[in-house]
Design an enzyme around this catalytic site. Structure first.
Site, mmCIF file in Angstrom:
data_model
loop_
_atom_site.group_PDB
_atom_site.id
_atom_site.type_symbol
_atom_site.label_atom_id
_atom_site.label_comp_id
_atom_site.label_asym_id
_atom_site.label_seq_id
_atom_site.Cartn_x
_atom_site.Cartn_y
_atom_site.Cartn_z
ATOM 1 N N ARG A 1 38.810 44.082 35.290
ATOM 2 C CA ARG A 1 40.147 43.584 34.957
ATOM 3 C C ARG A 1 40.469 43.843 33.487
ATOM 4 O O ARG A 1 41.585 44.229 33.149
ATOM 5 C CB ARG A 1 40.268 42.090 35.269
ATOM 6 C CG ARG A 1 40.264 41.768 36.768
ATOM 7 C CD ARG A 1 40.582 40.317 37.011
ATOM 8 N NE ARG A 1 41.957 40.010 36.668
ATOM 9 C CZ ARG A 1 42.423 38.778 36.456
ATOM 10 N NH1 ARG A 1 41.597 37.741 36.508
ATOM 11 N NH2 ARG A 1 43.689 38.570 36.164
ATOM 12 N N CYS B 1 41.515 34.434 28.938
ATOM 13 C CA CYS B 1 41.042 34.965 30.225
ATOM 14 C C CYS B 1 42.275 35.301 31.044
ATOM 15 O O CYS B 1 43.223 35.863 30.522
ATOM 16 C CB CYS B 1 40.136 33.945 30.919
ATOM 17 S SG CYS B 1 40.886 32.314 31.107
#
Length: 287
Positions: free
Chosen positions: A179, A246
Site C-alpha cells: 500500500r 497509516c
C-alpha cells in the site's frame, strides 16, 4: 511524562479483582463492524468492557476527514467516565491483532495522563496461557467524575502541509509495503504515500505469535530506519519529531507504542492519515 506500554498476561492475571483495574476489549474488524461485539459476547477476559473503535474511539467521517477522526473532547471525556476510568485507574487494553487496534485506545488514554498498558499478545496470548474467559458482562461499573480531555499529540492536515516548506517532522507510515508503494489500494481513492514519508509496517513490531519483539531488537530496527543507532537517531540529531500515520490513524499508534517500548520518545499521530490525504489529492485533481 513517562508513558507505560505493555503488560504481560501473567501480570494482568495477578491484578484481576483489584479495585482500580479497568480492562477494555478493543477487538475490531474493518470489514465487519459488528464482529467485535459478537466475539466479545462469545468470550472475553473477565470484567472486560467492550469498546467499539468505530463509534467510541472515533468521530463521524466527513468529506474532509479520514475514516477514523477523533471524537470530540467532550464526547470522549464522557466515554471515559462511563467506562469507570479516572486518573486513579489502572487500564489494560487488548485485541486479537497484536495490539493493532488496542494501541489506538492506549494512545488516546495515555495523553490524558491515565495509566494504561496494552496486553502483550492480546486475547490469543491470554487463551494460550490458560487463563479464564467468560461470557458474563461486567457488573457494577461505577461512572466516574469526568476528566478534562484534550489531544495534544494530534497532528492536523494543515500541519503536514506546512511541514513540506518548514521541515518540521519526519513522517512514518505504518501501512503494509504494497500500500505504501502504491501497488495495492482497496480502501482509498488514490494509491501511494505522503511525499517524503518513510515506511515501517506495524506488523514488523511483532513476532510469529503476534507478541512484541524484544525491545532491543525494535530499538535497532527503528534506529536503522530513522538514521543512526541508539541516541543517534535522526529524529534526535535533527531535533525533528516523528509524526506517525497509516490508513486512518489507528495502526499508526502501534508504531508509537513500539517506539516507547523500545526506549524512544514518540507520541504524534496525523490522525487523518492516508484516507484524508487521498481525499485531498482527489480534490486537487478536480481543480
Amino acid at each position: 511524562m513517562t508513558i507505560k506500554t505493555l503488560i504481560s498476561v501473567d501480570e494482568l492475571a495477578s491484578m484481576q479483582g483489584q479495585r482500580h483495574l479497568v480492562v477494555l476489549d478493543c477487538r475490531f474488524y474493518l470489514t465487519d463492524l459488528e464482529k467485535g461485539a459478537r466475539v466479545y459476547n462469545e468470550s472475553h477476559i473477565p470484567d472486560a468492557i467492550f469498546v467499539d473503535l468505530h463509534s467510541q474511539l472515533a468521530g463521524e467521517e466527513s468529506e474532509l476527514t479520514g475514516r477514523h477522526p477523533l471524537p470530540s473532547a467532550a464526547r470522549f471525556s464522557e466515554q471515559i467516565s462511563n467506562w469507570g476510568i479516572d486518573l486513579n485507574s489502572e487500564v489494560v487494553v487488548y485485541d486479537d491483532m497484536g495490539g493493532a487496534f488496542a494501541a489506538r485506545a492506549w494512545w488516546m488514554l495515555a495523553q490524558q495522563g491515565i495509566s494504561v498498558r496494552v496486553l502483550n499478545g492480546g486475547f490469543p496470548e491470554w487463551l494460550r496461557s490458560g487463563n479464564k474467559v467468560t461470557q458474563n458482562l461486567p457488573e457494577n461499573i461505577v461512572t466516574r467524575v469526568p476528566i478534562e480531555v484534550s489531544f495534544p499529540w494530534l497532528i492536523h492536515e494543515e500541519q503536514i502541509v506546512t511541514s513540506f516548506e518548514s521541515n518540521q517532522y519526519i513522517l512514518l507510515d505504518a501501512r503494509m509495503k504494497d500500500r505504501f508503494n502504491g501497488e495495492n489500494e482497496n480502501m482509498d481513492p488514490v494509491a501511494g504515500h505522503i511525499p517524503g514519508a518513510l515506511n515501517r509496517p506495524f506488523f514488523d513490531n511483532l513476532d510469529e505469535k503476534q507478541t512484541f519483539k524484544a525491545a532491543n531488537l525494535i530499538n535497532t530496527e527503528f534506529s536503522a530506519l530513522l538514521g543512526g543507532g541508539g541516541s543517534d537517531l535522526k529524529m534526535k540529531t535533527t531535533n525533528l519529531p516523528v509524526v506517525h500515520y497509516c490508513g486512518s490513524g489507528v495502526t499508526a499508534c502501534h508504531n508509537i507504542l513500539a517506539m516507547n517500548y523500545a526506549g524512544f520518545e514518540a507520541k504524534y499521530v496525523y490522525v487523518g492519515s492516508w484516507s484524508q490525504w487521498a481525499k485531498r489529492m482527489v480534490r486537487m485533481l478536480r481543480l
